[in-house]
Write an enzyme that holds these catalytic residues in place. Sequence first.
Site, mmCIF file in Angstrom:
data_model
loop_
_atom_site.group_PDB
_atom_site.id
_atom_site.type_symbol
_atom_site.label_atom_id
_atom_site.label_comp_id
_atom_site.label_asym_id
_atom_site.label_seq_id
_atom_site.Cartn_x
_atom_site.Cartn_y
_atom_site.Cartn_z
ATOM 1 N N THR A 98 0.852 -1.183 0.000
ATOM 2 C CA THR A 98 0.000 0.000 0.000
ATOM 3 C C THR A 98 0.894 1.241 0.000
ATOM 4 O OG1 THR A 98 -0.125 0.022 2.422
ATOM 5 C CG2 THR A 98 -1.844 -1.202 1.251
ATOM 6 N N VAL A 154 14.093 0.432 0.278
ATOM 7 C CA VAL A 154 15.159 1.385 -0.040
ATOM 8 C C VAL A 154 15.902 0.910 -1.289
ATOM 9 C CG1 VAL A 154 17.287 2.490 0.775
ATOM 10 C CG2 VAL A 154 15.463 1.961 2.410
ATOM 11 N N GLY A 208 6.203 7.073 -13.887
ATOM 12 C CA GLY A 208 5.791 6.266 -12.738
ATOM 13 C C GLY A 208 6.848 6.214 -11.650
ATOM 14 N N GLU A 211 6.367 9.211 -6.253
ATOM 15 C CA GLU A 211 5.383 8.638 -5.342
ATOM 16 C C GLU A 211 3.979 9.126 -5.735
ATOM 17 O OE1 GLU A 211 5.701 6.886 -2.081
ATOM 18 O OE2 GLU A 211 7.655 6.330 -2.863
ATOM 19 N N ASP A 222 10.286 11.184 1.497
ATOM 20 C CA ASP A 222 10.647 9.828 1.060
ATOM 21 C C ASP A 222 12.088 9.501 1.470
ATOM 22 O OD1 ASP A 222 10.121 7.404 -0.776
ATOM 23 O OD2 ASP A 222 11.956 8.255 -1.600
ATOM 24 N N LYS A 226 13.453 6.709 4.279
ATOM 25 C CA LYS A 226 14.452 5.702 3.936
ATOM 26 C C LYS A 226 15.672 5.817 4.843
ATOM 27 C CE LYS A 226 13.013 5.191 -0.870
ATOM 28 N NZ LYS A 226 13.109 5.757 -2.232
ATOM 29 N N GLY A 323 13.561 1.408 -12.741
ATOM 30 C CA GLY A 323 12.152 1.612 -13.015
ATOM 31 C C GLY A 323 11.367 0.722 -12.073
#
Lengths: 346, 346
Positions: A98, A154, A208, A211, A222, A226, A323
């Site tokens: 999620t 990470v 993509g 986030e 983010d 991490k 990616g």
Amino acid sequence: MELKLGFIGFGNVARAFSRVLAERRSFLSREYGLELKTTAIATSNHGCVLSATGFDLVKAAELSEQGLSLTNLTDSLPVPDPLAVIERCDVDVLFETTTLNVVDAQPAINHIKAALNRGIHVVTANKGPIAFAFNELTTLAAKNNRCFFFEGTVMDGTPVFNLVERCLPATRVLEFSGILNSTSNLILTRMESGLSFEDALSEAQSRGIAEANADYDIDGWDAAMKAVVLTNVLMGGQAHPSQVTRQGIRNVTARDLNEAARSGKSIRQIARSARTSEGIEITVLLEEVPAASALGSVRGTSNVLLLETDLMGEIGIVENDPGVEQTAYALLSDLLRIRESVAPPD
Amino acid sequence: MELKLGFIGFGNVARAFSRVLAERRSFLSREYGLELKTTAIATSNHGCVLSATGFDLVKAAELSEQGLSLTNLTDSLPVPDPLAVIERCDVDVLFETTTLNVVDAQPAINHIKAALNRGIHVVTANKGPIAFAFNELTTLAAKNNRCFFFEGTVMDGTPVFNLVERCLPATRVLEFSGILNSTSNLILTRMESGLSFEDALSEAQSRGIAEANADYDIDGWDAAMKAVVLTNVLMGGQAHPSQVTRQGIRNVTARDLNEAARSGKSIRQIARSARTSEGIEITVLLEEVPAASALGSVRGTSNVLLLETDLMGEIGIVENDPGVEQTAYALLSDLLRIRESVAPPD
């Protein structure tokens, strides 16, 4: 060996992973003796479903991408919500993917707890639960004698936790520095090449990479999450995300980047964690570093992590141009580690 | 658990490892339940000795550094040569760290065979045997149900083989590029800063970085051997050192380096291995690469290896400013892997 899989969250990462599993089905059967069956999928917008016979994962990915409900899948039994899925499913391994909640990492933490308490192995690519509840969740996993892996949190599938745990025995991580957020690094390096902030951000979103909420990337959340994850897992820290000194990239201008370039420097968003007399200090800050350095040479969506250790000096690991396939690989490598742990090789 | 150790070759690396073992004795006992005893040491110039009670390794290192015979050690039984040591010793793990022979990797290959045939686990930091006889030696180790590890042969203790084997399951290495020879890279980068070739070489030698015969470094033999090792181990190749297209750094001039720098480039000695329609092609060549790149930013004794893979895209591993301690760490990490393999963790 048959392993039954369940998914909580079925976004880009889980769908890319689904396709890898479909493409590598015969390879996984031949090389790892693995027969996989997906019996549970929970999404926030496309329904929550169970199946006794196993879903067609590629079909599920297609439905979800078309905005259609997963209740259209053959033999699907609808259930009300993700927690109901976890309580009622018959799965061996649950993939929690999620989206990040930077406030308290819920409901992901509750999903993981519920699964571990039911004796289900858990793999997550969601950094929130590790940033907020690493010790609690690993203790719960140990108590239930189940695996709890999170390599994808990470640097995607690049081995970071596995590297330290499995390849650097007897070594202590003293401190680290790294470029950990692909969106921010892509924007900074595209701006170096003359793009505007907005155009660079659009590129990250269309690929993509960003986030779901790009503010988390741009404002340094983010990278901060991490850095906390790395601190707590690799350095035995007890850090909380709120204690990170955090600087985003919103105010960097083309002029700043050009001035740095004229003196052979690059501006990068660098996460650092170091032991001080006050405990462990974690920062995510904009820094000017030499362009021809381990940090400065990292461009685009690439990431790097430099670990300063006691016995092995400084080693670094780099992920070039990742990616979503690389995050999908994290789930695969965690799954194969569960496979190995359930039935060790001869 | 007690493990009895033996050393064939007792140069810089073995002596640095001896000191690590002495410093970490209580740590290794506490964390890994390891009690270590060294019962055999073979050198080319300071004698070959056995001991039933176990040698003082630090004392042995001191004697060797003072140019004195190891027969001065308490309770030492002199034997004629390394092969006699291997035939008569009572050891569980043998460390083969003799110097590189680029012609046929002897006598190291024979040492390793003799030890494996006697049921002794073998660790080597000598790249020759892996470059010339990887398949034969691993087959022999498997037949005798013994470990044969060699993490220290490329990039010292930086996990390279362990990284791929233990952290990148289901992944195929398609090709690689890297800077693998510390001496050559130190010389090139010091020359960039204005030093002469000779002064830079002297620095490498005084720091104990250069191979015993520095020609092996400078003429690209060391990098070529490592490229063959990586090709055969990571890519399933059947390459022989003689097939490497090899270029040394002797003819690089300050002018070449300055001209490259003016266009933002660096000259580096780069090892590459790639699959072609003719099989695997291995080269060690001088290349001009962008200074601000994963290869161009590697300075001094630092090394880097970039792996192009099928499922995980490109990942790199970097070792910054290694010294002999990092090669010593390779022996330690291999020893701990043997410990794990002899008695797996619960």
